[in-house]
Design a protein around this motif. Structure first.
Motif, PDB file in Angstrom:
ATOM      1  N   ASP A  26      67.421 -11.595  16.914  1.00  0.00           N
ATOM      2  CA  ASP A  26      67.404 -12.144  18.271  1.00  0.00           C
ATOM      3  C   ASP A  26      68.705 -11.962  19.029  1.00  0.00           C
ATOM      4  OD1 ASP A  26      64.925 -13.057  17.577  1.00  0.00           O
ATOM      5  OD2 ASP A  26      65.554 -15.128  17.218  1.00  0.00           O
ATOM      6  N   MET A  27      69.814 -11.807  18.327  1.00  0.00           N
ATOM      7  CA  MET A  27      71.097 -11.852  19.011  1.00  0.00           C
ATOM      8  C   MET A  27      72.189 -11.154  18.219  1.00  0.00           C
ATOM      9  SD  MET A  27      71.585 -13.774  16.522  1.00  0.00           S
ATOM     10  CE  MET A  27      71.465 -15.454  16.021  1.00  0.00           C
ATOM     11  N   THR A  28      73.317 -10.951  18.896  1.00  0.00           N
ATOM     12  CA  THR A  28      74.526 -10.497  18.213  1.00  0.00           C
ATOM     13  C   THR A  28      75.613 -11.464  18.639  1.00  0.00           C
ATOM     14  OG1 THR A  28      73.729  -8.261  18.539  1.00  0.00           O
ATOM     15  CG2 THR A  28      75.984  -8.506  17.744  1.00  0.00           C
ATOM     16  N   VAL A  29      76.339 -11.997  17.672  1.00  0.00           N
ATOM     17  CA  VAL A  29      77.303 -13.034  18.029  1.00  0.00           C
ATOM     18  C   VAL A  29      78.675 -12.708  17.441  1.00  0.00           C
ATOM     19  CG1 VAL A  29      76.578 -14.494  16.100  1.00  0.00           C
ATOM     20  CG2 VAL A  29      77.691 -15.544  18.052  1.00  0.00           C
ATOM     21  N   TYR A  30      79.702 -12.940  18.247  1.00  0.00           N
ATOM     22  CA  TYR A  30      81.090 -12.674  17.835  1.00  0.00           C
ATOM     23  C   TYR A  30      81.817 -13.998  17.841  1.00  0.00           C
ATOM     24  CZ  TYR A  30      79.561  -8.014  18.994  1.00  0.00           C
ATOM     25  OH  TYR A  30      78.856  -6.837  19.030  1.00  0.00           O
ATOM     26  N   LEU A  31      82.564 -14.256  16.785  1.00  0.00           N
ATOM     27  CA  LEU A  31      83.189 -15.570  16.731  1.00  0.00           C
ATOM     28  C   LEU A  31      84.587 -15.546  16.127  1.00  0.00           C
ATOM     29  CD1 LEU A  31      82.578 -16.588  13.446  1.00  0.00           C
ATOM     30  CD2 LEU A  31      80.324 -16.409  14.462  1.00  0.00           C
ATOM     31  N   VAL A  32      85.360 -16.537  16.524  1.00  0.00           N
ATOM     32  CA  VAL A  32      86.695 -16.713  15.956  1.00  0.00           C
ATOM     33  C   VAL A  32      87.130 -18.161  16.201  1.00  0.00           C
ATOM     34  CG1 VAL A  32      87.938 -15.988  18.054  1.00  0.00           C
ATOM     35  CG2 VAL A  32      89.029 -15.710  15.803  1.00  0.00           C
ATOM     36  N   ASN A  33      87.939 -18.688  15.289  1.00  0.00           N
ATOM     37  CA  ASN A  33      88.566 -19.997  15.500  1.00  0.00           C
ATOM     38  C   ASN A  33      90.039 -19.752  15.786  1.00  0.00           C
ATOM     39  OD1 ASN A  33      86.165 -21.471  14.658  1.00  0.00           O
ATOM     40  ND2 ASN A  33      86.685 -20.802  12.588  1.00  0.00           N
ATOM     41  N   LEU A  34      90.587 -20.531  16.700  1.00  0.00           N
ATOM     42  CA  LEU A  34      92.008 -20.370  17.035  1.00  0.00           C
ATOM     43  C   LEU A  34      92.641 -21.747  17.236  1.00  0.00           C
ATOM     44  CD1 LEU A  34      91.896 -17.534  19.727  1.00  0.00           C
ATOM     45  CD2 LEU A  34      93.400 -17.496  17.728  1.00  0.00           C
ATOM     46  N   PRO A  35      93.955 -21.825  17.040  1.00  0.00           N
ATOM     47  CA  PRO A  35      94.632 -23.040  17.510  1.00  0.00           C
ATOM     48  C   PRO A  35      94.333 -23.170  19.006  1.00  0.00           C
ATOM     49  CG  PRO A  35      96.121 -21.705  16.170  1.00  0.00           C
ATOM     50  CD  PRO A  35      94.883 -20.883  16.404  1.00  0.00           C
ATOM     51  N   SER A  36      94.044 -24.374  19.485  1.00  0.00           N
ATOM     52  CA  SER A  36      93.471 -24.497  20.832  1.00  0.00           C
ATOM     53  C   SER A  36      94.437 -24.076  21.940  1.00  0.00           C
ATOM     54  CB  SER A  36      92.969 -25.920  21.049  1.00  0.00           C
ATOM     55  OG  SER A  36      93.948 -26.849  20.634  1.00  0.00           O
ATOM     56  N   ASN A  37      95.734 -24.073  21.684  1.00  0.00           N
ATOM     57  CA  ASN A  37      96.646 -23.653  22.752  1.00  0.00           C
ATOM     58  C   ASN A  37      96.602 -22.135  22.980  1.00  0.00           C
ATOM     59  OD1 ASN A  37      97.938 -23.267  20.237  1.00  0.00           O
ATOM     60  ND2 ASN A  37      99.950 -23.203  21.205  1.00  0.00           N
ATOM     61  N   LYS A  38      95.838 -21.409  22.128  1.00  0.00           N
ATOM     62  CA  LYS A  38      95.717 -19.959  22.296  1.00  0.00           C
ATOM     63  C   LYS A  38      94.419 -19.581  23.026  1.00  0.00           C
ATOM     64  CE  LYS A  38      99.482 -19.596  19.900  1.00  0.00           C
ATOM     65  NZ  LYS A  38      99.611 -19.493  18.464  1.00  0.00           N
ATOM     66  N   ALA A  39      93.820 -20.548  23.713  1.00  0.00           N
ATOM     67  CA  ALA A  39      92.531 -20.305  24.375  1.00  0.00           C
ATOM     68  C   ALA A  39      92.600 -19.142  25.367  1.00  0.00           C
ATOM     69  CB  ALA A  39      92.059 -21.576  25.078  1.00  0.00           C
ATOM     70  N   GLU A  40      93.703 -19.023  26.081  1.00  0.00           N
ATOM     71  CA  GLU A  40      93.789 -17.951  27.074  1.00  0.00           C
ATOM     72  C   GLU A  40      93.815 -16.573  26.398  1.00  0.00           C
ATOM     73  OE1 GLU A  40      97.032 -18.123  29.886  1.00  0.00           O
ATOM     74  OE2 GLU A  40      96.232 -16.412  31.020  1.00  0.00           O
ATOM     75  N   LEU A  41      94.468 -16.519  25.255  1.00  0.00           N
ATOM     76  CA  LEU A  41      94.521 -15.248  24.523  1.00  0.00           C
ATOM     77  C   LEU A  41      93.098 -14.782  24.194  1.00  0.00           C
ATOM     78  CD1 LEU A  41      96.207 -13.072  22.957  1.00  0.00           C
ATOM     79  CD2 LEU A  41      95.869 -14.498  20.927  1.00  0.00           C
ATOM     80  N   TRP A  42      92.277 -15.730  23.757  1.00  0.00           N
ATOM     81  CA  TRP A  42      90.899 -15.355  23.431  1.00  0.00           C
ATOM     82  C   TRP A  42      90.170 -14.839  24.674  1.00  0.00           C
ATOM     83  CZ3 TRP A  42      86.324 -17.438  25.381  1.00  0.00           C
ATOM     84  CH2 TRP A  42      85.152 -16.861  24.827  1.00  0.00           C
ATOM     85  N   ALA A  43      90.294 -15.599  25.775  1.00  0.00           N
ATOM     86  CA  ALA A  43      89.595 -15.198  27.002  1.00  0.00           C
ATOM     87  C   ALA A  43      90.014 -13.782  27.400  1.00  0.00           C
ATOM     88  CB  ALA A  43      89.897 -16.182  28.122  1.00  0.00           C
ATOM     89  N   MET A  44      91.290 -13.476  27.242  1.00  0.00           N
ATOM     90  CA  MET A  44      91.803 -12.161  27.610  1.00  0.00           C
ATOM     91  C   MET A  44      91.292 -11.072  26.670  1.00  0.00           C
ATOM     92  SD  MET A  44      95.719 -10.814  27.314  1.00  0.00           S
ATOM     93  CE  MET A  44      96.462 -11.518  28.754  1.00  0.00           C
ATOM     94  N   VAL A  75      92.323 -27.461  17.455  1.00  0.00           N
ATOM     95  CA  VAL A  75      91.694 -26.160  17.207  1.00  0.00           C
ATOM     96  C   VAL A  75      90.429 -26.035  18.044  1.00  0.00           C
ATOM     97  CG1 VAL A  75      92.547 -25.997  14.831  1.00  0.00           C
ATOM     98  CG2 VAL A  75      90.346 -27.097  15.275  1.00  0.00           C
ATOM     99  N   ALA A  76      89.918 -24.818  18.152  1.00  0.00           N
ATOM    100  CA  ALA A  76      88.649 -24.618  18.848  1.00  0.00           C
ATOM    101  C   ALA A  76      87.937 -23.398  18.284  1.00  0.00           C
ATOM    102  CB  ALA A  76      88.878 -24.443  20.341  1.00  0.00           C
ATOM    103  N   SER A  77      86.605 -23.412  18.424  1.00  0.00           N
ATOM    104  CA  SER A  77      85.789 -22.255  18.033  1.00  0.00           C
ATOM    105  C   SER A  77      85.340 -21.534  19.294  1.00  0.00           C
ATOM    106  CB  SER A  77      84.558 -22.712  17.257  1.00  0.00           C
ATOM    107  OG  SER A  77      84.937 -23.335  16.066  1.00  0.00           O
ATOM    108  N   PHE A  78      85.361 -20.216  19.236  1.00  0.00           N
ATOM    109  CA  PHE A  78      85.025 -19.406  20.405  1.00  0.00           C
ATOM    110  C   PHE A  78      83.931 -18.427  20.014  1.00  0.00           C
ATOM    111  CE2 PHE A  78      89.402 -20.723  20.568  1.00  0.00           C
ATOM    112  CZ  PHE A  78      89.645 -21.053  21.904  1.00  0.00           C
ATOM    113  N   ILE A  79      82.827 -18.421  20.757  1.00  0.00           N
ATOM    114  CA  ILE A  79      81.815 -17.427  20.435  1.00  0.00           C
ATOM    115  C   ILE A  79      81.326 -16.686  21.677  1.00  0.00           C
ATOM    116  CG2 ILE A  79      81.025 -18.848  18.479  1.00  0.00           C
ATOM    117  CD1 ILE A  79      78.386 -19.210  19.880  1.00  0.00           C
ATOM    118  N   THR A  80      80.971 -15.435  21.457  1.00  0.00           N
ATOM    119  CA  THR A  80      80.304 -14.634  22.481  1.00  0.00           C
ATOM    120  C   THR A  80      78.924 -14.313  21.937  1.00  0.00           C
ATOM    121  OG1 THR A  80      82.394 -13.650  23.114  1.00  0.00           O
ATOM    122  CG2 THR A  80      80.395 -12.518  23.847  1.00  0.00           C
TER     123      THR A  80
END
Lengths: 503, 720
Positions: A172-190, A58-63
């Motif tokens: 100070d900031m605005t943050v967007y986050l989601v956890n995904l199964p790590s093989n879906k990393a490209e989906l998140w980037a897209m 799995v992985a966590s993704f934040i903007t």
């Protein structure tokens, strides 16, 4: 599993855990850990930090956007947070059944709304005209809602196992986050790139109502919410930290979609965004994905930070709120921004004072005097990027007033200033800080947030790991000096709730 | 609408558009947005490695589960026990929670609580204990090099807690402070009262911790509660972290090996399987939103129900996610609320329930309720689409991994399964079942379980601002959530000094009442008096005559404008007669009557040797200085007597009795005035009785005869 779409950083002191720690054991662990962190900057200024951790698939993704409520101006408070809500509304492809048809309807709605506001603000508004406009507005809204695909954007990620999809707005900031199964990393980037390349702020007027409900929920219907809003307003007369992230009710009620778009265009540019990916990803592969979808974001100069600097406070400020609630005591002392050299000392000082069962205030107020049931301290409220407050609080016991607890807090603070702290007591908080760091390494999401925050607030995420040496070098003199420098009466703001009966 | 306006609006629209394009245009020209996520090809998911915990049972019955995890130099341990506030006696609600707190704060045989605090915080280790509704236990988290020290402390806390009185008092202050604060937060009010409506306000799960119930708890109660439930065969221990399983096994045996097994006789806990439908309203002044709960008990909602996978998927679609129907309808489409959800809640071995919740401005209260009901009803009709089904199923299957991405979570799951006597492969089986689900399956469970016809509705808000009265949903009951003031004053604990003083004082009191022999001689008594009653219905007066033969016979003949009444108690049975009807005393009444006797000085003087009697501070009554004297029979509290410090007469008795109207436990205070000496005994000619601090009765004595013969016939029921 209950999902609230966002939570506000202001109330989640997520970062306290990684602010401070000491050095003598982690050494090896930490050096290895640091080796697993990679960073890149794209040509357009977008920064990407990747933390490898292959312990689970799995992985966590934040903007992380370097803009929050502090970037708002008078009359537009709550804007950063409303925008955060709007960032869930989708794109021209996701969230609609027919964008060609939808686009003119959205424009029409904004135009009717504009006329409605113009009419309502006239000295002698025409009732019939308002009614007609309102009817028309409603009609177009109904028409529009037929072609809206609610949650059309979020659904794509949810279906692939997205978990904890959320966002938060702070000063100070605005943050967007989601956890995904790590093989879906490209989906998140897209999808995440689409979210900021092609946003469509549909259903704005309904979402604004949701935010208004959120204000009622968090601030107006809760004693602690009402107290904190007044507290920051009192502590800051100039800097935007003085307005609660949620914004003023009247600002929210009149916020226009154009304001939201302007804010987006100004602050959501590549040079103002940091992506952090923490988890089971291959860094090279990951950066390829990011480049593929994010490289074509145009290059803009990083937007200016708010100019206002809070002037030095010239005297103690105090407010008593007689409320239908039991007493609560909140005390703040101005402190420098996170990048200041005193930051780590202030972190330890807060822990010595009020965190833990053997902290000064807990020992005195809870165990000895039995006049409070809990004490706490945070070294950076409501934000940390700009000079914030050392926040100290206590919850008085039944039958005790905030005022009598406050008097004892002052006594204990004087002791810290007058007597040098024992070395054992100092070592105790250093050990705690070190253990806290090790524990925080276990959370992908927590580390992703900490890395982004250090990057933005101090200029380099590596400072997170440099804290180690800084903390171990702190002496009893440093603590006493910091207490003498910051914990002084004219630098103090106190807000308290007392029961109505004690009025 | 005239043309001028249309044109004007058009202009504005065009201008706004132009401005927007001007700002965004560099982006629009450059960026690529023609992506299609459905065309992405994902690499195969890395394998999810779910370790199986090593399981074993120590000879004394402690079940242990271990998972090694060497990534970080940390060790975590958790202990789970079957214990909970559901086992609290109703008049001592709060006992479980207090025990859970003071086990940790009150020290062990080896260390005081404060020493433990300092030791642990110096090591940056956490050790905590707790007791919730239906479970209790402990938690430990430390750096691995401090595990032995931390474990030794935890083991002592579990086995030999000291329960220092000072820390009990401190925990009582905390718990009372929490009572005082319980109506400050509207969300917690709504959640709490909904829970009580669901399970029953006086049920094991609904009963409230009050000042009185906390005051009634003694140190002995804590000791007994701990002794009963904290036995090794009631414990499951899980350890995860940087250790070798073999070593841990030895360490656990060392610290827990001497703990003796003991079978627990668990009290029966009734959990009801349905709740009556009702519409309930709570007024709260200082809020700006209604808090709404809808729900009902659904006894089938247990994880072992084969429908669980289908219902969990239905939950996801109905109202458990941010893309669910309730969220979309209430929040996204109508903008009514910030949070809105609704789903079936599962339990392992008890009834579950359905609940939906949202918060909305007062003027859309009914609209929000109707919207949720409409969503639920439509789903009951089986209208879930193939698309929703596929989405939900994919979402649940793909996010399954997040329940197992940390060894800590895996261990917690396994402990819970072990505790609830579920198979260890429960979640794996659940996933398999999820994969096999069809659209028909979830439409079927929607039809089967969704039921909006017997709803509990609760709204906390201001009804004068609702858009419509709530009685459109049924008869509205307004709930009173006023926090009851403490009735019984706190009963102090005995000390060696107060026991000695108590014994001496009691001897003086007995002497003041003529001495034990005289009291035994003067066993019979006839009293004539008038009573003024203050009841909610108004003031009443009556005359009465009581015949008493100590210790256990009495007969009261009462006359009032409404008629006459006789009440007789003869030690074994009793009855009341009124208007030609006779009602037998229940066993509960007889118990009460027996207890009643024990508050008389005659009974106390006879039983003085076996009673625990001690002083508990001084006070004044009507400017007379008094000393409080607590009387207990074993652990059972009898009463507190306020003794005049000069005359040694009893000016006041206070004890727990039953409320005259409701029968609920309530503090009784009996004040005695105007003493006259008859046959050598001081008799009060005026008595005032207060219940829960309010006067309910004033008795004025007219005539008292002592030592006169009384016929036994008076205490025998005559055949009709």
């Amino acid at each position: 599993m209950l999902i609230n779409k966002e939570w506000r950083i202001r109330y989640v002191f997520l970062f306290c855990a990684v602010l401070i720690f000491s050095s003598f054991i982690i050494g090896q662990n930490l050096a290895q850990y640091e080796k697993r962190i990679h960073d890149y900057t794209l040509d357009n200024g977008l920064r990407v930090i990747i933390l490898e951790d292959h312990s689970a698939p799995v992985a966590s993704f934040i903007t992380y956007t370097d803009a929050g409520a502090s970037n708002e101006v008078v009359g537009a408070t709550g804007l950063a947070h409303i925008l955060e809500h709007m960032a869930f509304k989708g794109t021209s492809k996701f969230g609609t059944f027919d964008y060609e048809k939808e686009k003119p309807l959205l424009d029409k709605l904004d135009a009717i709304y504009h006329d409605l506001m113009v009419e309502k603000k006239k000295l002698n508004p025409e009732k019939a005209k308002i009614e007609a406009l309102e009817n028309e507005f409603k009609q177009v809204q109904d028409e529009h809602s037929k072609i809206v695909d609610q949650a059309g954007f979020a659904r794509i990620l949810e279906a692939e196992g997205g978990e904890g999809m959320n966002a938060g707005t702070g000063d100070d900031m605005t943050v967007y986050l989601v956890n995904l199964p790590s093989n879906k990393a490209e989906l998140w980037a897209m999808m995440e790139s689409l979210r900021f390349k092609d946003p469509v702020f549909r259903e704005y007027y309904k979402e604004r109502d949701v935010v208004i409900e959120e204000r009622r929920l968090r601030v107006e219907s809760q004693p602690i919410g009402r107290l904190l809003e007044e507290f920051v307003a009192m502590a800051y007369k100039a800097h935007p930290y003085g307005v609660d992230v949620i914004g003023h009710m009247s600002d929210l009620q009149e916020m226009t979609i154009q304001q939201v778009k302007d804010f987006f265009n100004k602050y959501y540019v590549a040079s103002n965004l940091t992506l952090v990916i923490a988890g089971d990803v291959n860094p090279e592969q990951m950066i390829t994905y990011v480049k593929k979808y994010w490289s074509d974001l145009p290059k803009f100069e990083k937007p200016e930070s708010p100019r206002t600097i809070e002037p030095e406070q010239i005297g103690e400020k105090k407010m008593v709120m007689y409320d239908k609630s039991q007493p609560i005591l909140i005390i703040g002392y101005h402190k420098p921004a996170q990048k200041d050299k005193d930051e780590s000392v202030i972190g330890l000082l807060s822990n010595i004072l009020a965190n833990g069962r053997t902290s000064r205030l807990h020992e005195r107020l809870v165990k000895k005097d039995k006049s409070a049931v809990a004490t706490f301290a945070f070294p950076g409220y409501p934000g940390n990027k700009y000079p914030g407050l050392i926040l100290i609080g206590a919850v008085p016991s039944k039958g005790k007033t905030s005022a009598e607890v406050d008097a004892v807090v002052l006594e204990e603070i004087e002791k810290l200033k007058n007597e040098k702290i024992n070395i054992d007591e100092l070592n105790k908080v250093k050990t705690q800080a070190r253990a806290q760091l090790i524990r925080s390494l276990d959370s992908n999401l927590g580390m992703a947030m900490a890395l982004a925050q250090y990057q933005i607030n101090t200029g380099d995420w590596r400072n997170l790991f440099k804290q180690l040496d800084i903390i171990s070098a702190i002496t009893p003199d440093d603590i006493q000096n910091a207490a003498k420098k910051y914990l002084v009466l004219k630098n103090r703001t106190v807000a308290m709730i007392e029961t109505e009966e004690t009025k | 609408m005239n043309n001028r306006f249309k044109i004007k609006r058009l202009c504005i629209a065009v201008c706004a558009l132009a401005a927007a394009i001007a700002l965004v245009s560099p982006m629009l020209s450059a960026v690529d947005i023609n992506y299609d996520p459905s065309k992405l090809v994902y690499p195969p998911a890395s394998k999810l490695n779910i370790p199986t915990p090593e399981k074993f049972t120590l000879p004394n019955g402690i079940r242990v589960l271990l998972i090694e995890d060497h990534r970080l130099p940390l060790i975590e341990m958790s202990v789970l026990a079957k214990v909970g506030s559901v086992y609290d006696p109703a008049d001592k609600a709060g006992l479980a929670s207090l025990t859970g707190t003071v086990m940790r704060t009150g020290g062990t045989q080896k260390m005081t609580g404060d020493e433990i605090d300092l030791k642990l915080e110096t090591l940056a280790a956490n050790v905590e204990t707790y007791i919730d509704d239906e479970t209790g236990g402990a938690y430990l988290n430390c750096l691995k090099e401090n595990f032995d020290t931390s474990l030794a402390i935890l083991a002592d806390i579990l086995q030999t807690p000291r329960f220092d009185q000072e820390k009990i008092d401190l925990a009582k202050i905390e718990i009372k402070s929490a009572i005082a604060r319980r109506n400050d937060n509207v969300m917690s009010i709504a959640a709490r009262e909904f829970n009580r409506l669901l399970w029953g306000a006086d049920s094991a799960k609904g009963k409230m911790v009050e000042y009185d119930t906390v005051n009634a708890i003694t140190r002995n109660d804590l000791v007994n509660f701990h002794n009963k439930y904290f036995v090794p065969n009631n414990m499951i221990i899980g350890v995860v972290g940087d250790f070798k399983a073999k070593e841990i096994k030895n360490k656990l045996e060392k610290v827990f090996g001497n703990w003796k097994k003991f079978e627990i006789d668990f009290p029966q806990v009734e959990i009801r399987k349905s709740a009556p439908a009702s519409v309930n309203y709570i007024f709260k002044d200082d809020i700006e939103q209604s808090n709404i709960y809808l729900g009902y008990i659904c006894p089938e909602m247990q994880f072992k129900n084969p429908d669980y996978p289908a219902v969990s998927l239905m939950n996801y679609i109905l109202g458990e996610s941010s893309i669910s129907r309730i969220f979309k309808e209430v929040r996204t489409k109508k903008g009514l609320a910030y949070s809105a959800y609704g789903s079936f809640k599962f339990s392992f071995n008890n009834p579950g329930f359905f609940s939906a919740f949202c918060q909305t401005k007062f003027s859309t209260t009914c609209l929000a309720i109707d919207t949720i009901l409409d969503v639920a009803n439509r789903m009951k009709n089986g209208d879930i689409s193939q698309e929703e089904f596929t989405l939900g199923k994919n979402a649940l299957l793909n996010s399954f991994v997040f329940g197992f991405d940390k060894n800590r979570k895996i261990l917690q799951n396994q402990i819970q399964l072990e505790f609830s006597a579920y198979p260890a492969d429960f979640y794996i089986k659940y996933r398999e079942a999820l994969e096999k689900l069809t659209l028909e399956d979830i439409n079927a469970v929607a039809k089967k379980y969704i039921d909006t016809s017997n709803l509990l509705i609760l709204v906390v808000g201001k009804k004068d601002q609702f858009e419509a009265p709530l009685d459109k949903y049924g008869k509205v009951t307004e709930l009173d959530i006023t926090i009851p003031e403490p009735k019984a004053s706190a009963i102090a604990e005995a000390t060696p000094a107060s026991l000695t003083a108590g014994k001496e004082l009691l001897a003086k009191v007995i002497k003041a009442y003529g001495g034990k022999e005289l009291m035994q001689k003067n066993k019979s008594r006839i009293e004539e008096y008038s009573i003024a009653l203050t009841l909610p219905q108004g003031e009443f007066s009556m005359d009465g005559k009581t015949y008493t033969i100590y210790p256990d016979k009495y007969r009261m003949d009462m006359n009032s404008m409404m008629g006459s009444m006789v009440r007789v108690y003869n030690g074994d049975t009793g009855w009341a007669e009124m208007g030609g009807n006779s009602v037998e005393m229940s066993s509960e009444d007889i118990k009460e009557a027996k207890k009643e006797r024990s508050k008389e000085i005659t009974w106390i003087s006879e039983n003085a040797d076996k009673l625990t009697v001690y002083t508990a501070g001084e006070d004044t009554i009507d400017q007379r200085k008094i000393v409080k004297l607590v009387v207990k029979n074993g652990e059972e509290y009898i009463a507190t007597f306020s003794i005049d410090s000069e005359t040694f007469l009893i000016l006041k008795r206070s004890y727990m009795g039953r409320d005259a109207m409701s029968g609920a436990p309530s503090e009784q205070e009996v004040f005695s005035y105007d003493f006259k000496t008859i046959e050598g005994m001081p008799i009060p000619f005026k008595t005032i009785i207060k219940q829960g601090g309010k006067q309910i009765m004033e008795i004025k004595m007219k005539k008292v005869e002592i030592g006169v013969p009384i016929s036994d016939d008076l205490f025998i029921k005559k055949a009709k």
